[in-house]
Design an enzyme around this catalytic site. Structure first.
Site, PDB file in Angstrom:
ATOM      1  N   ASP A 154       0.871  -1.175   0.000  1.00 38.69           N
ATOM      2  CA  ASP A 154       0.000   0.000   0.000  1.00 38.69           C
ATOM      3  C   ASP A 154       0.907   1.223   0.000  1.00 38.69           C
ATOM      4  O   ASP A 154       1.526   1.546   1.023  1.00 38.69           O
ATOM      5  CB  ASP A 154      -0.901   0.023   1.238  1.00 38.69           C
ATOM      6  N   LYS A 188      -6.785   3.566  -3.125  1.00 37.87           N
ATOM      7  CA  LYS A 188      -7.161   3.504  -1.706  1.00 37.87           C
ATOM      8  C   LYS A 188      -7.536   4.899  -1.234  1.00 37.87           C
ATOM      9  O   LYS A 188      -6.850   5.877  -1.546  1.00 37.87           O
ATOM     10  CB  LYS A 188      -6.009   2.931  -0.887  1.00 37.87           C
ATOM     11  N   LYS A 222      -9.969   0.203  -2.243  1.00 41.97           N
ATOM     12  CA  LYS A 222      -9.814  -0.123  -0.827  1.00 41.97           C
ATOM     13  C   LYS A 222     -10.269   1.077  -0.022  1.00 41.97           C
ATOM     14  O   LYS A 222      -9.764   2.193  -0.201  1.00 41.97           O
ATOM     15  CB  LYS A 222      -8.365  -0.469  -0.475  1.00 41.97           C
TER      16      LYS A 222
END
Length: 210
Positions: free
Chosen positions: A84, A145, A174
């Site tokens: 991430d 995300k 996400k």
């Protein structure tokens, strides 16, 4: 669908062990930890279906692509199966599109199962979000995300719906940042999220209806 997350700077080894135990017991998709703890989490999860996610350029993203590349390489070596990474938001807002794509590709090249790029939705205009999603897709990453979770404002289902409308089928989403209940998580999923990042995964599952 839950990435059970521990990114607090004061987290200890015992905290990571607790995180891992909860993830195994509850069948979470992954644990998400700072780079320093990727090796520990990977060792503790050996033989388990739970994946390790390591963060890159966290939490500000405002470092060099070469630094993100080196960090991504380290966590890959230590057993992270996903990354991430935080986008350089200042570079994005300054029109440095090619630099953003470059930094994403510098992480993607390590062949993680998935690379998710964090863009901090509350800090961006809709047009900037579109440009960010274009860069993520061009860089070869898999997910956009919503947030690091370090901002004051929590992520909303409207944020996820906006990303879904902009990204379409090019990117998965996400949702992360202030998701603390089963109902909140369900709202995110209905809005288009396919992964939930939260530090309160056990509480979320305990709030699920029988």
């Amino acid at each position: 669908m839950i990435d059970h997350t521990l990114l607090k700077p004061q987290a200890t080894e015992d905290d990571v062990k607790k995180l891992v135990d909860e993830a195994k017991q509850m069948g979470f998709y992954a644990v998400c930890v700072n780079p320093w703890y990727v090796g520990l989490a990977s060792r503790l999860l050996r033989g388990s279906d739970v994946r390790v996610v390591g963060v890159v350029g966290f939490p500000l993203g405002a470092t060099f692509a070469e630094v993100k590349e080196r960090e991504a390489g380290y966590i890959a070596e230590m057993g992270a199966r996903e990354a991430d990474m935080v986008m350089n938001i200042g570079a994005l807002r300054s029109g440095r599109y090619s630099d953003i794509v470059k930094e994403i590709r510098s992480v993607v090249k390590f062949n993680f199962e998935h690379v998710k790029v964090i863009i901090e939705v509350p800090l961006l205009t809709e047009e900037e979000i579109k440009i960010a999603c274009d860069a993520i897709a061009d860089g070869g990453a898999d997910f956009v995300k919503t947030s690091t979770g370090f901002l004051q404002r929590a992520t909303t289902a409207d944020d996820v719906a906006l990303l879904k409308r902009i990204a379409g089928d090019r990117l998965k989403i996400k949702a992360a940042g202030g998701i603390r209940s089963y109902d909140q998580a369900l709202e995110m999923i209905k809005a288009g999220a396919s992964r939930i990042g939260t530090s309160t995964g056990p509480e979320i599952l305990r709030g699920a209806p029988d």
